[in-house]
Motif scaffolding. Sequence first.
Motif, PDB file in Angstrom:
ATOM      1  N   ILE A   1      45.422  41.869  29.978  1.00 44.41           N
ATOM      2  CA  ILE A   1      44.361  41.345  30.816  1.00 44.41           C
ATOM      3  C   ILE A   1      43.980  42.371  31.878  1.00 44.41           C
ATOM      4  CG2 ILE A   1      43.767  39.490  32.437  1.00 44.41           C
ATOM      5  CD1 ILE A   1      46.211  38.073  30.919  1.00 44.41           C
ATOM      6  N   PRO A   2      42.698  42.695  32.006  1.00 40.34           N
ATOM      7  CA  PRO A   2      42.294  43.598  33.087  1.00 40.34           C
ATOM      8  C   PRO A   2      42.480  42.896  34.428  1.00 40.34           C
ATOM      9  CG  PRO A   2      40.369  42.711  31.979  1.00 40.34           C
ATOM     10  CD  PRO A   2      41.566  42.225  31.213  1.00 40.34           C
ATOM     11  N   ASN A   3      42.562  43.669  35.482  1.00 41.39           N
ATOM     12  CA  ASN A   3      42.685  43.080  36.811  1.00 41.39           C
ATOM     13  C   ASN A   3      41.332  42.489  37.181  1.00 41.39           C
ATOM     14  OD1 ASN A   3      42.932  42.643  39.668  1.00 41.39           O
ATOM     15  ND2 ASN A   3      44.820  43.807  39.494  1.00 41.39           N
ATOM     16  N   SER A   4      41.224  41.202  36.976  1.00 46.54           N
ATOM     17  CA  SER A   4      39.953  40.495  37.149  1.00 46.54           C
ATOM     18  C   SER A   4      40.249  39.077  37.621  1.00 46.54           C
ATOM     19  CB  SER A   4      39.229  40.443  35.802  1.00 46.54           C
ATOM     20  OG  SER A   4      38.265  39.419  35.783  1.00 46.54           O
ATOM     21  N   PRO A   5      39.360  38.503  38.416  1.00 48.24           N
ATOM     22  CA  PRO A   5      39.566  37.108  38.818  1.00 48.24           C
ATOM     23  C   PRO A   5      39.489  36.129  37.643  1.00 48.24           C
ATOM     24  CG  PRO A   5      37.466  37.930  39.667  1.00 48.24           C
ATOM     25  CD  PRO A   5      38.187  39.095  39.046  1.00 48.24           C
ATOM     26  N   PHE A   6      38.979  36.581  36.505  1.00 46.78           N
ATOM     27  CA  PHE A   6      38.918  35.726  35.316  1.00 46.78           C
ATOM     28  C   PHE A   6      40.263  35.648  34.596  1.00 46.78           C
ATOM     29  CE2 PHE A   6      34.457  37.431  35.448  1.00 46.78           C
ATOM     30  CZ  PHE A   6      33.894  36.277  35.961  1.00 46.78           C
TER      31      PHE A   6
ATOM     32  N   ASN B   1      49.994  35.922  40.440  1.00 46.72           N
ATOM     33  CA  ASN B   1      50.885  36.742  41.274  1.00 46.72           C
ATOM     34  C   ASN B   1      50.808  38.205  40.874  1.00 46.72           C
ATOM     35  OD1 ASN B   1      51.661  34.445  42.599  1.00 46.72           O
ATOM     36  ND2 ASN B   1      53.639  34.286  41.587  1.00 46.72           N
ATOM     37  N   SER B   2      50.844  38.476  39.580  1.00 47.67           N
ATOM     38  CA  SER B   2      50.797  39.857  39.106  1.00 47.67           C
ATOM     39  C   SER B   2      49.495  40.539  39.491  1.00 47.67           C
ATOM     40  CB  SER B   2      50.977  39.917  37.590  1.00 47.67           C
ATOM     41  OG  SER B   2      52.305  39.619  37.250  1.00 47.67           O
ATOM     42  N   LEU B   3      48.392  39.843  39.340  1.00 44.44           N
ATOM     43  CA  LEU B   3      47.097  40.434  39.672  1.00 44.44           C
ATOM     44  C   LEU B   3      46.952  40.671  41.177  1.00 44.44           C
ATOM     45  CD1 LEU B   3      44.745  38.454  37.268  1.00 44.44           C
ATOM     46  CD2 LEU B   3      45.490  40.847  37.063  1.00 44.44           C
ATOM     47  N   SER B   4      47.655  39.869  41.973  1.00 51.64           N
ATOM     48  CA  SER B   4      47.546  40.045  43.428  1.00 51.64           C
ATOM     49  C   SER B   4      48.429  41.180  43.946  1.00 51.64           C
ATOM     50  CB  SER B   4      47.894  38.747  44.151  1.00 51.64           C
ATOM     51  OG  SER B   4      49.268  38.472  44.037  1.00 51.64           O
TER      52      SER B   4
ATOM     53  N   ASP C   1      46.332  47.147  38.608  1.00 51.08           N
ATOM     54  CA  ASP C   1      46.385  47.480  37.186  1.00 51.08           C
ATOM     55  C   ASP C   1      46.256  46.235  36.316  1.00 51.08           C
ATOM     56  OD1 ASP C   1      46.876  50.156  37.874  1.00 51.08           O
ATOM     57  OD2 ASP C   1      49.022  49.768  38.038  1.00 51.08           O
ATOM     58  N   PRO C   2      46.039  46.429  35.013  1.00 53.91           N
ATOM     59  CA  PRO C   2      46.058  45.297  34.089  1.00 53.91           C
ATOM     60  C   PRO C   2      47.458  44.681  34.022  1.00 53.91           C
ATOM     61  CG  PRO C   2      45.137  47.255  33.039  1.00 53.91           C
ATOM     62  CD  PRO C   2      45.714  47.687  34.344  1.00 53.91           C
TER      63      PRO C   2
ATOM     64  N   SER D   1      53.961  46.652  39.079  1.00 51.24           N
ATOM     65  CA  SER D   1      54.682  46.666  40.352  1.00 51.24           C
ATOM     66  C   SER D   1      56.189  46.674  40.115  1.00 51.24           C
ATOM     67  CB  SER D   1      54.318  45.433  41.184  1.00 51.24           C
ATOM     68  OG  SER D   1      55.162  45.336  42.306  1.00 51.24           O
ATOM     69  N   PRO D   2      56.928  47.546  40.804  1.00 44.87           N
ATOM     70  CA  PRO D   2      58.377  47.590  40.626  1.00 44.87           C
ATOM     71  C   PRO D   2      59.117  46.578  41.500  1.00 44.87           C
ATOM     72  CG  PRO D   2      57.710  49.336  42.098  1.00 44.87           C
ATOM     73  CD  PRO D   2      56.444  48.642  41.647  1.00 44.87           C
ATOM     74  N   TYR D   3      58.393  45.796  42.295  1.00 45.00           N
ATOM     75  CA  TYR D   3      59.044  44.888  43.236  1.00 45.00           C
ATOM     76  C   TYR D   3      59.310  43.531  42.596  1.00 45.00           C
ATOM     77  CZ  TYR D   3      57.469  48.528  46.333  1.00 45.00           C
ATOM     78  OH  TYR D   3      57.229  49.744  46.897  1.00 45.00           O
ATOM     79  N   PRO D   4      60.560  43.055  42.684  1.00 39.87           N
ATOM     80  CA  PRO D   4      60.882  41.763  42.081  1.00 39.87           C
ATOM     81  C   PRO D   4      60.181  40.617  42.815  1.00 39.87           C
ATOM     82  CG  PRO D   4      62.761  42.612  43.307  1.00 39.87           C
ATOM     83  CD  PRO D   4      61.709  43.668  43.330  1.00 39.87           C
ATOM     84  N   PRO D   5      60.003  39.497  42.138  1.00 38.67           N
ATOM     85  CA  PRO D   5      59.363  38.353  42.792  1.00 38.67           C
ATOM     86  C   PRO D   5      60.224  37.848  43.944  1.00 38.67           C
ATOM     87  CG  PRO D   5      60.190  37.737  40.623  1.00 38.67           C
ATOM     88  CD  PRO D   5      60.402  39.203  40.773  1.00 38.67           C
ATOM     89  N   GLN D   6      59.581  37.510  45.046  1.00 41.25           N
ATOM     90  CA  GLN D   6      60.263  37.011  46.231  1.00 41.25           C
ATOM     91  C   GLN D   6      59.600  35.716  46.682  1.00 41.25           C
ATOM     92  OE1 GLN D   6      62.944  38.457  47.824  1.00 41.25           O
ATOM     93  NE2 GLN D   6      62.977  39.936  46.156  1.00 41.25           N
ATOM     94  N   PRO D   7      60.407  34.720  47.071  1.00 39.73           N
ATOM     95  CA  PRO D   7      59.792  33.506  47.618  1.00 39.73           C
ATOM     96  C   PRO D   7      59.073  33.836  48.922  1.00 39.73           C
ATOM     97  CG  PRO D   7      62.196  33.320  47.543  1.00 39.73           C
ATOM     98  CD  PRO D   7      61.836  34.656  47.014  1.00 39.73           C
TER      99      PRO D   7
END
Length: 156
Positions: A24-29, A65-68, A72-73, A93-99
């Motif tokens: 998926i491209p980085n797009s709001p869709f 979350n990934s797109l934000s 990148d795609p 992104s190399p950063y793990p998910p954080q609450p």
Amino acid sequence: MTELALKDLADSPLDGDWEYALRIPNSPFGPGIVRAHVRAVLTRYQAASTVLDDAELVASELVTNSLSCTRDPVAVRLVRTDGRLRLSVWDSSPYPPQPRCPGAGKGAGPELDAESGRGLWLLRACADEWGHYLLVNGRRNGGGKEVWAEWCAPGA
């Protein structure tokens, strides 16, 4: 030609192993496209409605979350193997998910008036298991991370 392709799909076993991937491209869709993709695949394989709804919601949250967190795609994968359904989302992104909200790591939900921060809480609430791992350079566009969720999905 279309009729032949649909007949061939109809004759395939519903309980077999399969894999689908979508970039998926980085797009709001992106989140809406992913929801439609997940719903189409899981409907075709006659997944239980609770698994379908949960996987669709988790996919949308993870992609959002990934797109934000990157420009990148992102990539989404749905895999059914050994009676389990795995949904994974890759981003660069190399950063793990954080609450994002206080107490989210302790099982508490997000603040009621918060505009964001519900992704990991929803992931924990909807999936049977979940996790993430970092990818080393050379795999999947040179690194990043993959966040995954799994469901025990007989017949899905």
